[in-house]
Design a protein around this motif. Structure first.
Motif, PDB file in Angstrom:
ATOM      1  N   CYS A 104      39.000   8.598  91.898  1.00 52.68           N
ATOM      2  CA  CYS A 104      38.742   9.693  90.961  1.00 52.68           C
ATOM      3  C   CYS A 104      38.943  11.036  91.660  1.00 52.68           C
ATOM      4  CB  CYS A 104      37.334   9.601  90.370  1.00 52.68           C
ATOM      5  SG  CYS A 104      36.006   9.803  91.567  1.00 52.68           S
ATOM      6  N   THR A 105      39.222  12.035  90.881  1.00 54.49           N
ATOM      7  CA  THR A 105      39.521  13.369  91.429  1.00 54.49           C
ATOM      8  C   THR A 105      38.385  14.350  91.205  1.00 54.49           C
ATOM      9  OG1 THR A 105      40.623  13.948  89.354  1.00 54.49           O
ATOM     10  CG2 THR A 105      41.991  13.026  91.102  1.00 54.49           C
ATOM     11  N   GLY A 106      37.216  13.852  90.831  1.00 53.02           N
ATOM     12  CA  GLY A 106      36.090  14.743  90.569  1.00 53.02           C
ATOM     13  C   GLY A 106      36.046  15.163  89.120  1.00 53.02           C
ATOM     14  N   GLY A 107      34.938  15.729  88.721  1.00 58.58           N
ATOM     15  CA  GLY A 107      34.781  16.198  87.346  1.00 58.58           C
ATOM     16  C   GLY A 107      34.333  15.130  86.378  1.00 58.58           C
ATOM     17  N   VAL A 108      34.270  13.878  86.824  1.00 62.19           N
ATOM     18  CA  VAL A 108      33.771  12.792  85.980  1.00 62.19           C
ATOM     19  C   VAL A 108      32.657  12.084  86.730  1.00 62.19           C
ATOM     20  CG1 VAL A 108      35.973  12.451  84.809  1.00 62.19           C
ATOM     21  CG2 VAL A 108      35.456  11.137  86.869  1.00 62.19           C
ATOM     22  N   LEU A 109      31.837  11.368  85.980  1.00 60.48           N
ATOM     23  CA  LEU A 109      30.765  10.610  86.599  1.00 60.48           C
ATOM     24  C   LEU A 109      31.347   9.538  87.514  1.00 60.48           C
ATOM     25  CD1 LEU A 109      27.787   9.777  86.889  1.00 60.48           C
ATOM     26  CD2 LEU A 109      28.083   8.378  84.823  1.00 60.48           C
ATOM     27  N   CYS A 110      30.910   9.548  88.745  1.00 62.93           N
ATOM     28  CA  CYS A 110      31.328   8.557  89.733  1.00 62.93           C
ATOM     29  C   CYS A 110      30.050   8.043  90.386  1.00 62.93           C
ATOM     30  CB  CYS A 110      32.255   9.189  90.773  1.00 62.93           C
ATOM     31  SG  CYS A 110      32.785   8.068  92.091  1.00 62.93           S
ATOM     32  N   THR A 111      29.705   6.785  90.125  1.00 61.92           N
ATOM     33  CA  THR A 111      28.390   6.289  90.524  1.00 61.92           C
ATOM     34  C   THR A 111      28.464   4.866  91.049  1.00 61.92           C
ATOM     35  OG1 THR A 111      26.155   5.791  89.726  1.00 61.92           O
ATOM     36  CG2 THR A 111      27.940   5.613  88.125  1.00 61.92           C
ATOM     37  N   HIS A 112      27.548   4.553  91.960  1.00 65.13           N
ATOM     38  CA  HIS A 112      27.426   3.177  92.437  1.00 65.13           C
ATOM     39  C   HIS A 112      26.580   2.343  91.496  1.00 65.13           C
ATOM     40  CE1 HIS A 112      23.748   5.120  93.714  1.00 65.13           C
ATOM     41  NE2 HIS A 112      23.240   3.994  94.175  1.00 65.13           N
ATOM     42  N   LEU A 113      25.935   2.999  90.505  1.00 67.70           N
ATOM     43  CA  LEU A 113      25.118   2.291  89.525  1.00 67.70           C
ATOM     44  C   LEU A 113      25.978   1.838  88.343  1.00 67.70           C
ATOM     45  CD1 LEU A 113      21.976   4.600  89.269  1.00 67.70           C
ATOM     46  CD2 LEU A 113      22.348   2.664  90.781  1.00 67.70           C
ATOM     47  N   PRO A 114      25.532   0.805  87.622  1.00 70.10           N
ATOM     48  CA  PRO A 114      26.201   0.469  86.361  1.00 70.10           C
ATOM     49  C   PRO A 114      26.081   1.621  85.367  1.00 70.10           C
ATOM     50  CG  PRO A 114      24.706  -1.283  87.077  1.00 70.10           C
ATOM     51  CD  PRO A 114      24.412  -0.094  87.937  1.00 70.10           C
ATOM     52  N   ILE A 115      26.986   1.653  84.411  1.00 67.69           N
ATOM     53  CA  ILE A 115      26.974   2.659  83.343  1.00 67.69           C
ATOM     54  C   ILE A 115      26.916   1.935  82.007  1.00 67.69           C
ATOM     55  CG2 ILE A 115      28.184   4.596  82.270  1.00 67.69           C
ATOM     56  CD1 ILE A 115      29.715   4.952  84.922  1.00 67.69           C
ATOM     57  N   LEU A 116      26.035   2.375  81.116  1.00 70.66           N
ATOM     58  CA  LEU A 116      26.049   1.928  79.728  1.00 70.66           C
ATOM     59  C   LEU A 116      26.532   3.091  78.867  1.00 70.66           C
ATOM     60  CD1 LEU A 116      24.463  -0.599  80.627  1.00 70.66           C
ATOM     61  CD2 LEU A 116      23.085  -0.350  78.544  1.00 70.66           C
ATOM     62  N   ILE A 117      27.520   2.810  78.034  1.00 68.87           N
ATOM     63  CA  ILE A 117      28.076   3.812  77.127  1.00 68.87           C
ATOM     64  C   ILE A 117      27.740   3.386  75.702  1.00 68.87           C
ATOM     65  CG2 ILE A 117      30.158   4.960  76.324  1.00 68.87           C
ATOM     66  CD1 ILE A 117      31.405   4.397  79.055  1.00 68.87           C
ATOM     67  N   VAL A 118      27.032   4.238  74.979  1.00 65.55           N
ATOM     68  CA  VAL A 118      26.612   3.938  73.608  1.00 65.55           C
ATOM     69  C   VAL A 118      27.202   4.975  72.669  1.00 65.55           C
ATOM     70  CG1 VAL A 118      24.654   3.698  72.032  1.00 65.55           C
ATOM     71  CG2 VAL A 118      24.464   2.871  74.394  1.00 65.55           C
ATOM     72  N   ASP A 119      27.809   4.508  71.592  1.00 64.49           N
ATOM     73  CA  ASP A 119      28.376   5.382  70.553  1.00 64.49           C
ATOM     74  C   ASP A 119      27.696   5.053  69.238  1.00 64.49           C
ATOM     75  OD1 ASP A 119      29.875   6.853  68.746  1.00 64.49           O
ATOM     76  OD2 ASP A 119      31.799   6.331  69.644  1.00 64.49           O
ATOM     77  N   THR A 120      27.062   6.058  68.613  1.00 65.24           N
ATOM     78  CA  THR A 120      26.354   5.829  67.346  1.00 65.24           C
ATOM     79  C   THR A 120      27.234   6.120  66.138  1.00 65.24           C
ATOM     80  OG1 THR A 120      25.483   8.075  67.102  1.00 65.24           O
ATOM     81  CG2 THR A 120      24.227   6.541  68.505  1.00 65.24           C
ATOM     82  N   PHE A 121      28.514   6.426  66.345  1.00 63.25           N
ATOM     83  CA  PHE A 121      29.450   6.746  65.257  1.00 63.25           C
ATOM     84  C   PHE A 121      28.953   7.915  64.425  1.00 63.25           C
ATOM     85  CE2 PHE A 121      29.504   2.027  65.831  1.00 63.25           C
ATOM     86  CZ  PHE A 121      30.681   1.959  66.567  1.00 63.25           C
ATOM     87  N   GLY A 122      28.279   8.856  65.097  1.00 58.36           N
ATOM     88  CA  GLY A 122      27.829  10.079  64.430  1.00 58.36           C
ATOM     89  C   GLY A 122      26.471   9.986  63.772  1.00 58.36           C
ATOM     90  N   ALA A 123      25.845   8.824  63.764  1.00 55.42           N
ATOM     91  CA  ALA A 123      24.549   8.660  63.102  1.00 55.42           C
ATOM     92  C   ALA A 123      23.413   9.013  64.058  1.00 55.42           C
ATOM     93  CB  ALA A 123      24.383   7.231  62.607  1.00 55.42           C
ATOM     94  N   GLU A 124      22.291   9.479  63.502  1.00 59.55           N
ATOM     95  CA  GLU A 124      21.106   9.762  64.290  1.00 59.55           C
ATOM     96  C   GLU A 124      20.318   8.474  64.489  1.00 59.55           C
ATOM     97  OE1 GLU A 124      17.068  12.595  64.198  1.00 59.55           O
ATOM     98  OE2 GLU A 124      18.633  12.787  62.663  1.00 59.55           O
ATOM     99  N   ILE A 125      19.831   8.257  65.682  1.00 56.17           N
ATOM    100  CA  ILE A 125      19.091   7.033  65.990  1.00 56.17           C
ATOM    101  C   ILE A 125      17.692   7.119  65.386  1.00 56.17           C
ATOM    102  CG2 ILE A 125      18.230   5.532  67.828  1.00 56.17           C
ATOM    103  CD1 ILE A 125      20.431   6.724  69.625  1.00 56.17           C
ATOM    104  N   PRO A 126      17.303   6.173  64.542  1.00 57.03           N
ATOM    105  CA  PRO A 126      15.976   6.230  63.901  1.00 57.03           C
ATOM    106  C   PRO A 126      14.843   5.987  64.894  1.00 57.03           C
ATOM    107  CG  PRO A 126      17.474   4.723  62.740  1.00 57.03           C
ATOM    108  CD  PRO A 126      18.105   5.041  64.056  1.00 57.03           C
ATOM    109  N   GLY A 127      13.647   6.448  64.498  1.00 54.79           N
ATOM    110  CA  GLY A 127      12.459   6.120  65.273  1.00 54.79           C
ATOM    111  C   GLY A 127      11.642   7.298  65.745  1.00 54.79           C
ATOM    112  N   ARG A 128      12.162   8.536  65.578  1.00 58.33           N
ATOM    113  CA  ARG A 128      11.354   9.684  65.965  1.00 58.33           C
ATOM    114  C   ARG A 128      10.171   9.811  65.010  1.00 58.33           C
ATOM    115  NH1 ARG A 128      11.903  12.024  70.998  1.00 58.33           N
ATOM    116  NH2 ARG A 128      14.084  12.393  71.495  1.00 58.33           N
ATOM    117  N   PRO A 129       8.966  10.103  65.529  1.00 63.07           N
ATOM    118  CA  PRO A 129       7.808  10.281  64.647  1.00 63.07           C
ATOM    119  C   PRO A 129       7.989  11.501  63.750  1.00 63.07           C
ATOM    120  CG  PRO A 129       7.112   9.925  66.926  1.00 63.07           C
ATOM    121  CD  PRO A 129       8.595  10.168  66.949  1.00 63.07           C
TER     122      PRO A 129
END
Length: 507
Positions: free
Chosen positions: A40-65
């Motif tokens: 990589c050339t920098g400017g992006v996440l570069c990590t030794h940890l796993p990455i989870l990528i979640v896309d909600t397709f524009g919807a708000e995640i329910p559950g806020r009080p």
């Protein structure tokens, strides 16, 4: 005053307690192991940890009080109603991608190791109000049927918890104490496996998270004899909590009718599932728990102080008490307290769940020098039994020579910190403002009591101002807590001394 404790070159042998456990920070490469990233050339996440990528397709995640009720201490603590999706749904469909390539740096643009649709919502109690929330995902196929997958190397399942450390400024309480709890509870007891990862949600970096197995009955989690349709008895998994997440699961037990439950608490049957909870099954579970409670809360427990052994898996209750007492887990017997019973066996304490608030990370100061659980729930009654007391004392001393040895605990925390490396800094680039107690809600910080304010202490004094200070506070409390229990563990015998119960013992 904070006490700095340094341990140099400590290797503690024989601390496993014969439990096989995958410790991510020991098994996976660190930043130093990987060296410089050449892809990589920098400017992006570069990590030794796993990455989870979640896309909600524009919807708000329910559950806020949407509203709160007044809690026991006059604060707005009790959740009441929650945000839902436009159609009233409590969860939404999202896509989940897992970036994980062992022995290599990970980037958001890498080819995913796993992909799935999932149903997603916020989870937790007061943590639903945190800016960095916790999530629950249930992996599904396009037809919405469960899609069990081995996320981050754990056993395949469809349901997972995404814990976002926010109140916990060390970022590691759930990771550290789930791993160590497995060794305390011993072989054969399910304790959720945990893995660190970094989360990207709708293209935005969300910081450091912990993926956790949820408490569910399955082959690789809580192993119980499966329910057989039509039988009036069953194996079961139940949870004592501050509120009923699904009111239909609630059952009233002896402690409810006799007002021995903390205010507002309920017992829910989690297994068998709601569709199989006939009146006969619900009555069986309520009676199974109530039989134990009637015994513990009656004079009979003094006349025959080992009578409880016919109903309880005693080792599990001994370990469960020691672990939660040592951690000063104020949620115990109040929130997320689990029990389970195989139809062929005794009632078992656990699984353990949610160590986010332990080691004085609660909204109020938790004393380091007192037994805070000695009068809580069943513990208060079990501790009046001399044999139970002796088992607690003996087991504590055994654990302090191995699993819970002071040097081992300090070294373990340092190992995790070293392994996380720059992920800690990246997390606080997003959430660093949370070190200012005036920038977060009252539920997301330590609050000075009237007594502390009279001493001149403010919320700024009680909350860490940096990751380093948070680590120091947690380490210091852990060390002082352990030394207090070393010194006073034998005083637990006072609770079982005949002089405390003389009037009950008289013929």
């Amino acid at each position: 005053m904070l006490v700095t404790v340094l341990v140099v070159g400590v290797v503690y042998v024989g601390a496993s307690d014969e439990v096989s456990r995958y410790h991510q920070h020991r098994e996976q490469a660190s930043e130093a192991d990987l060296g410089e990233c050449h892809t990589c050339t920098g400017g992006v996440l570069c990590t030794h940890l796993p990455i989870l990528i979640v896309d909600t397709f524009g919807a708000e995640i329910p559950g806020r009080p949407l509203a709160f009720g007044t809690g026991r201490y006059g604060d707005l603590e009790t959740l009441s109603t929650f945000h839902t999706a436009p159609g009233g749904e409590t969860e939404i469909e999202v896509s989940v991608s897992v970036i994980e390539s062992p022995g290599n740096w990970n980037h958001p643009g890498d080819v995913p190791a796993l992909e799935s649709l999932a149903m997603m919502r916020l989870r937790g109690n007061s943590s639903r109000m945190f800016d960095k929330p916790n999530y629950r995902i249930n992996l599904v196929h396009p037809d919405r049927e469960d899609n069990p997958l081995p996320l981050l190397g754990m056993e395949p399942h469809s349901e997972w918890a995404l814990h976002g450390p926010f109140l916990d400024k060390t970022l590691m309480r759930n990771y550290v104490w789930m791993n160590l709890a497995a060794e305390v509870m011993g072989p054969g007891h399910f304790v959720p496996n945990v893995r660190f990862f970094e989360l990207i949600l709708n293209g935005e970096y969300q910081g450091l998270y912990v993926l956790m197995e949820t408490v569910r009955v399955s082959q690789h989690r809580v192993g119980l004899t499966r329910y057989r349709e039509g039988l009036p008895v069953t194996s079961y998994l139940a949870r004592l909590d501050t509120q009923s997440h699904v009111p239909e699961r609630k059952v009233n037990i002896f402690a409810f009718y006799t007002y021995r439950l903390e205010g507002g608490n309920t017992l829910e049957i989690l297994y068998p599932g709601l569709a199989r909870q006939s009146d006969e099954i619900r009555d069986y579970v309520a009676r199974s728990v109530s039989i134990v409670e009637r015994l513990l809360y009656s004079p009979e427990i003094l006349w025959d102080s080992r009578a409880y052994e016919q109903y309880l898996d005693v080792d599990s209750f001994v370990n469960f008490y020691i672990l939660n007492e040592f951690l000063a887990n104020n949620d115990m017997w109040s929130s997320s307290t689990y029990f389970h019973k195989d139809v062929r066996g005794r009632l078992v304490a656990g699984p353990v769940w949610d160590f986010n608030n332990v080691m004085d990370n609660f909204m109020r100061t938790i004393p380091v020098d007192s037994f805070i659980l000695s009068h809580r729930g069943w513990f208060g009654r079990l501790l009046i039994c001399p044999h139970f007391n002796e088992r607690v004392i003996r087991r504590w001393n055994e654990l302090r020579r191995g699993v819970l040895a002071e040097e081992r605990l300090i070294g373990y925390m340092q190992e995790v910190e070293d392994w996380l490396g720059n992920a800690i800094d990246r997390n606080f680039e997003v959430w660093g403002y949370s070190f200012d107690p005036m920038q977060v809600s009252t539920l997301a910080r330590r609050r000075a009591t009237h007594a502390e304010r009279a001493m001149g202490l403010t919320d700024f004094d009680l909350n860490p101002s940096s990751f380093e200070q948070a680590q120091e506070q947690a380490r210091t409390y852990m060390v002082e807590r352990g030394r207090f229990m070393d010194r006073y563990i034998e005083t637990l015998r006072q609770f079982s001394h005949p002089s405390r119960h003389a009037l009950w013992i008289l013929p």
